[in-house]
Design a protein around this motif. Sequence first.
Motif, PDB file in Angstrom:
ATOM      1  N   UNK A   1       0.859  -1.186   0.000  1.00  0.00           N
ATOM      2  CA  UNK A   1       0.000   0.000   0.000  1.00  0.00           C
ATOM      3  C   UNK A   1       0.899   1.242   0.000  1.00  0.00           C
ATOM      4  N   UNK A   2       0.696   2.126  -0.981  1.00  0.00           N
ATOM      5  CA  UNK A   2       1.508   3.357  -1.065  1.00  0.00           C
ATOM      6  C   UNK A   2       0.600   4.580  -1.040  1.00  0.00           C
ATOM      7  N   UNK A   3       0.957   5.560  -0.190  1.00  0.00           N
ATOM      8  CA  UNK A   3       0.259   6.850  -0.169  1.00  0.00           C
ATOM      9  C   UNK A   3       1.274   7.939   0.126  1.00  0.00           C
ATOM     10  N   UNK A   4       1.361   8.909  -0.773  1.00  0.00           N
ATOM     11  CA  UNK A   4       2.228  10.080  -0.573  1.00  0.00           C
ATOM     12  C   UNK A   4       3.635   9.691  -0.119  1.00  0.00           C
ATOM     13  N   UNK A   5       4.222   8.733  -0.808  1.00  0.00           N
ATOM     14  CA  UNK A   5       5.596   8.351  -0.487  1.00  0.00           C
ATOM     15  C   UNK A   5       5.723   7.344   0.642  1.00  0.00           C
ATOM     16  N   UNK A   6       4.631   7.107   1.373  1.00  0.00           N
ATOM     17  CA  UNK A   6       4.676   6.124   2.454  1.00  0.00           C
ATOM     18  C   UNK A   6       4.308   4.744   1.888  1.00  0.00           C
ATOM     19  N   UNK A   7       5.098   3.719   2.280  1.00  0.00           N
ATOM     20  CA  UNK A   7       4.927   2.367   1.739  1.00  0.00           C
ATOM     21  C   UNK A   7       4.757   1.375   2.895  1.00  0.00           C
ATOM     22  N   UNK A   8       3.700   0.554   2.823  1.00  0.00           N
ATOM     23  CA  UNK A   8       3.439  -0.403   3.891  1.00  0.00           C
ATOM     24  C   UNK A   8       3.123  -1.783   3.287  1.00  0.00           C
ATOM     25  N   UNK A   9       3.697  -2.830   3.888  1.00  0.00           N
ATOM     26  CA  UNK A   9       3.511  -4.200   3.394  1.00  0.00           C
ATOM     27  C   UNK A   9       2.529  -4.957   4.282  1.00  0.00           C
ATOM     28  N   UNK A  10       1.705  -5.782   3.626  1.00  0.00           N
ATOM     29  CA  UNK A  10       0.756  -6.639   4.346  1.00  0.00           C
ATOM     30  C   UNK A  10       0.887  -8.062   3.790  1.00  0.00           C
ATOM     31  N   UNK A  11       0.987  -9.043   4.676  1.00  0.00           N
ATOM     32  CA  UNK A  11       1.101 -10.432   4.230  1.00  0.00           C
ATOM     33  C   UNK A  11      -0.231 -10.927   3.654  1.00  0.00           C
ATOM     34  N   UNK A  12      -0.144 -11.676   2.555  1.00  0.00           N
ATOM     35  CA  UNK A  12      -1.353 -12.279   1.972  1.00  0.00           C
ATOM     36  C   UNK A  12      -1.532 -13.725   2.443  1.00  0.00           C
ATOM     37  N   UNK A  13      -0.444 -14.309   2.969  1.00  0.00           N
ATOM     38  CA  UNK A  13      -0.492 -15.725   3.356  1.00  0.00           C
ATOM     39  C   UNK A  13      -0.340 -16.663   2.181  1.00  0.00           C
ATOM     40  N   UNK A  14      -0.081 -16.089   0.979  1.00  0.00           N
ATOM     41  CA  UNK A  14       0.036 -16.893  -0.240  1.00  0.00           C
ATOM     42  C   UNK A  14       1.509 -17.032  -0.617  1.00  0.00           C
ATOM     43  N   UNK A  15       1.928 -18.232  -0.987  1.00  0.00           N
ATOM     44  CA  UNK A  15       3.261 -18.451  -1.539  1.00  0.00           C
ATOM     45  C   UNK A  15       3.120 -19.043  -2.934  1.00  0.00           C
ATOM     46  N   UNK A  16       3.940 -18.558  -3.863  1.00  0.00           N
ATOM     47  CA  UNK A  16       3.837 -18.977  -5.260  1.00  0.00           C
ATOM     48  C   UNK A  16       5.216 -19.212  -5.867  1.00  0.00           C
TER      49      UNK A  16
END
Length: 440
Positions: A26-41
């Motif tokens: 998720x990116x907003x105004x230069x800020x970047x945040x990661x969220x796990x999906x629980x998916x591996x591929x």
Amino acid sequence: MEATLRFELRLDTVNKNGEHPLIFIIRIAGQRRKVSTGITLIPELWDNQHQQIVSLTTKLKIQLGKKYGENLPTKHQLIQYQDQISALMSDARAVESRFIFEKTPYSADMIAEEIKLQQKQATKKEDPSNIVYDFIDQYIEEHKHIREKGSLTVYKSLKKHLTNYQNHSRSKVRFDQIDYNFLQAFQGFLISWEETNEKTKRVSSLNNTTISKQLRTLKTFLSYAKKKGISVNPGHKDFSIKEYKMEVIALTQAELDLLLGLELNSNKRLDQVRDVFCFSCVTGFRYSDLEQLHRGHIKNDEIRLTVKKTKKPLIVPLNRFSKGILEKYEELAAPLPIISNQKFNKYIKELCKLAGIDDPVEIIRYKGATKQSTIYRKHEVISAHTGRKTFATLSLEKGIPAETVMKITGHADYKSFQRYVKVTEERKRNEMQKAWGAPV
């Protein structure tokens, strides 16, 4: 400013199966945040440009199967992953829309925290041990070293059909919800289920015999889960499963004599196939036990081994036919010239066709209330397992008591053996009427 939402495969992290975690960014105004999906591929199944999972075509499945083997996810798993991705994207936009509607200043952190909170609530709400197909995975994992691989196939099929049913009903299949109504609905779903092979374009479906086996497996599995401390809905006990009679395909004595006397000196391949098949016909061994047979198992004119399917010891006395076949191959390291089961099933049909074993055989199956009748030539429906069925039926016809035959074949349950008794009685009636005429 609207958030930029993307998914990325973390190529710097990989598990033992060659899979990488898929993360939601998720990116907003230069800020970047990661969220796990629980998916591996695996990398080949992620299309970063189009932000979606790659469709697993038959060609791609064959190509990737060479590299990843059993670790390759199924088409249904990939569809579930894509649904998760779409849902995550939709949830993030819904959170952002709520912030905008409430005129609340928001950041990437705030959206990420809301998503994590929703994930946590969903996880808390859903007890993993109560999800049936998750427990099937656990069962398969626990038993893969103590049961034959083929015997676990029925559980994998059950999981596949339960997953399809979940996608159809859009609700997870839980132990506490499997009652009479669920089994009735699941049975109806299996009757209507169809699948198209992408390569051959052939449509496959399930007949009532296969459906009954799936339902019996599910009920057996529910009993196992209850023993493991899982809370199971008792309503499933009220659902009765109709049994469907399966045809017993076995050789007559005349057909067996025909094979034993067939001249095959010029065809070594079919000669060896004939000997192995006839050995099964006069001993009652499954092909899986003939595959494991070695000379150490043969002593004092009897064969002693542990049955591969049941893991129980079995003693089978030799007779003049079985001993004669073993003597024919006494120069070989193995007692019999065994080939793969797949090739054997192909060649045995060729052999029986050559021998003229071609009486018409009617195979009847039901799909729902619809009767499906197909007429085959007998050689078309003969397989490796026909040898074991032939031994049982001919032994009974020769007057060997059922209890003795069961000791030789390793049958522990008379109910499953009883169908051979019924077949021999039917044969007696048919032969009597054929020779002397039917009563008027």
